[in-house]
Scaffold this motif. Structure first.
Motif, mmCIF file in Angstrom:
data_model
loop_
_atom_site.group_PDB
_atom_site.id
_atom_site.type_symbol
_atom_site.label_atom_id
_atom_site.label_comp_id
_atom_site.label_asym_id
_atom_site.label_seq_id
_atom_site.Cartn_x
_atom_site.Cartn_y
_atom_site.Cartn_z
ATOM 1 N N ALA A 105 0.491 -1.501 0.185
ATOM 2 C CA ALA A 105 0.104 0.219 0.088
ATOM 3 C C ALA A 105 0.690 1.658 -0.159
ATOM 4 O O ALA A 105 0.930 2.444 -0.257
ATOM 5 N N VAL A 106 2.870 1.112 0.981
ATOM 6 C CA VAL A 106 2.969 2.199 0.561
ATOM 7 C C VAL A 106 3.449 2.063 -0.522
ATOM 8 O O VAL A 106 3.526 3.669 -0.861
ATOM 9 N N ALA A 107 4.036 1.366 -1.451
ATOM 10 C CA ALA A 107 4.642 1.765 -3.091
ATOM 11 C C ALA A 107 3.532 2.396 -3.379
ATOM 12 O O ALA A 107 3.525 2.872 -4.477
ATOM 13 N N GLU A 108 2.395 2.082 -3.480
ATOM 14 C CA GLU A 108 1.170 2.659 -4.341
ATOM 15 C C GLU A 108 0.756 4.126 -3.644
ATOM 16 O O GLU A 108 0.925 4.910 -5.260
ATOM 17 N N LEU A 109 0.850 4.731 -2.588
ATOM 18 C CA LEU A 109 0.636 5.564 -2.117
ATOM 19 C C LEU A 109 1.933 6.922 -2.476
ATOM 20 O O LEU A 109 2.014 8.064 -3.033
#
Length: 336
Positions: A105-109
């Motif tokens: 999720a962090v990578a997408e954000l």
């Protein structure tokens, strides 16, 4: 090998432009983000929040800052900021970044909402603490140390001219200014008038003491929050209720956070008005959030508050009435 010591950030007092006039004040813009100390050592960056929590996993793009100090170990003070499409700091845009730790999720954000680190002070350089040096010396060292990059920078400061800088902050849609005495040291973990913040956007941290069930489209979820702040005697004062500014995801997260904290009686050190206490679900005062508001009433209540989001980087004790009224006494006439 250098081992950097741990520091707590210095904090600013709330003030007015009249209190920061003169040539001995430096003026910086106030960035609407989340405070973080950056420990740069051994080819990596470690980020610590204002209340001592490791937030490094939330901002992987800031790891590249490890190569921006010319091989020097350092402790930097600054603000993690997300910018909106108009190039203005957006606390709303930063919200999903602040609380996310899942790597996928962090990578997408990172792709959707990249952040920038605004470094405004230097606390330690290699083997030497520099907190006792004057503000101007620390800034000179910082500007010579940190090479600006795509996701970090050293914002400018101004000598004097607090009024003009404040006007500029309003025109740029910024939160306000922070004025710092040029000859002052850095005082770790202390709140001092040597740093004075002047806001043109009225916002404050509050503690959630209860909530009221919603109706209509909010049936089954939160209708409004009952909020407070601690006075100088350590009592949690009721400062109002907030029922606007929520997204559906915010409401879901709030229910998840508040449900395990339910208690039978209100946590406030004073009676909550009957119309707001009716049907309230009381909770332990452990969850901190931020609200924006129009003004403060004479009895210390926030008028027209709007929810901005949770503040996991704040401890409940940090949400004080001094941030609402500079004298901290709700019994006194409110200041704008």
């Amino acid at each position: 090998m250098v081992r950097l010591p741990a520091y707590a950030p210095m904090l600013a007092q709330l003030g007015t432009l009249s209190s920061v006039q003169g040539a001995d004040w430096a003026v910086e813009m106030k960035w609407d983000g989340v405070r973080a100390l950056a420990y740069v050592e051994d080819g990596a960056v470690r980020l610590m929040s204002r209340n001592g929590k490791d937030t490094t996993p939330a901002y992987p793009e800031l790891q590249l800052m490890a190569g921006a100090t010319g091989g020097h170990a350092a402790v930097l003070d600054g603000e993690v900021v997300a910018f909106d499409e108009a190039g203005r700091p957006s606390f709303e845009a930063l919200q999903p970044r602040m609380h996310q730790r899942n790597p996928a999720a962090v990578a997408e954000l990172v792709r959707a909402v990249p952040v920038t680190y605004m470094a405004f002070d230097l606390l330690h350089l290699d083997d030497d603490p520099v907190v006792t040096r004057p503000y101007t010396e620390r800034r000179e060292l910082l500007e010579g140390l940190l090479t600006p990059g795509y996701r970090w920078q050293v914002p400018v400061w101004f000598a004097g001219h607090a009024s003009q800088a404040f006007d500029s902050s309003r025109q740029l849609g910024l939160e306000g200014v922070v004025c710092k005495r040029m000859g002052s040291p850095y005082r770790p973990g202390r709140r001092s008038g040597e740093w004075t913040k002047v806001k043109n956007v009225r916002s404050v941290e509050v503690v959630i003491g209860g909530w009221k069930p919603g109706g209509g489209r909010r049936s089954g979820t939160i209708g409004s929050l009952l909020i407070g702040a601690y006075d100088p005697a350590g009592l949690l004062r009721y400062v109002g209720h907030v029922g606007t500014g929520f997204t559906e995801s915010m409401l879901r997260e709030l229910l998840e956070r508040l449900a395990p904290l339910e208690r039978p009686d209100p946590p406030f050190g004073e009676a909550v008005p009957r119309e707001h206490a009716r049907d309230a679900r009381w909770v332990e005062p452990r969850v901190v959030g931020e609200v924006q508001y129009a003004e403060v009433t004479g009895d210390g209540r926030l008028r027209h508050p709007s929810w901005r989001g949770l503040r996991r980087d704040r401890s409940p004790e940090e949400a004080t009435t001094r941030e609402i009224l500079p004298d901290g006494d709700p019994g006194e006439a409110a200041a704008g």
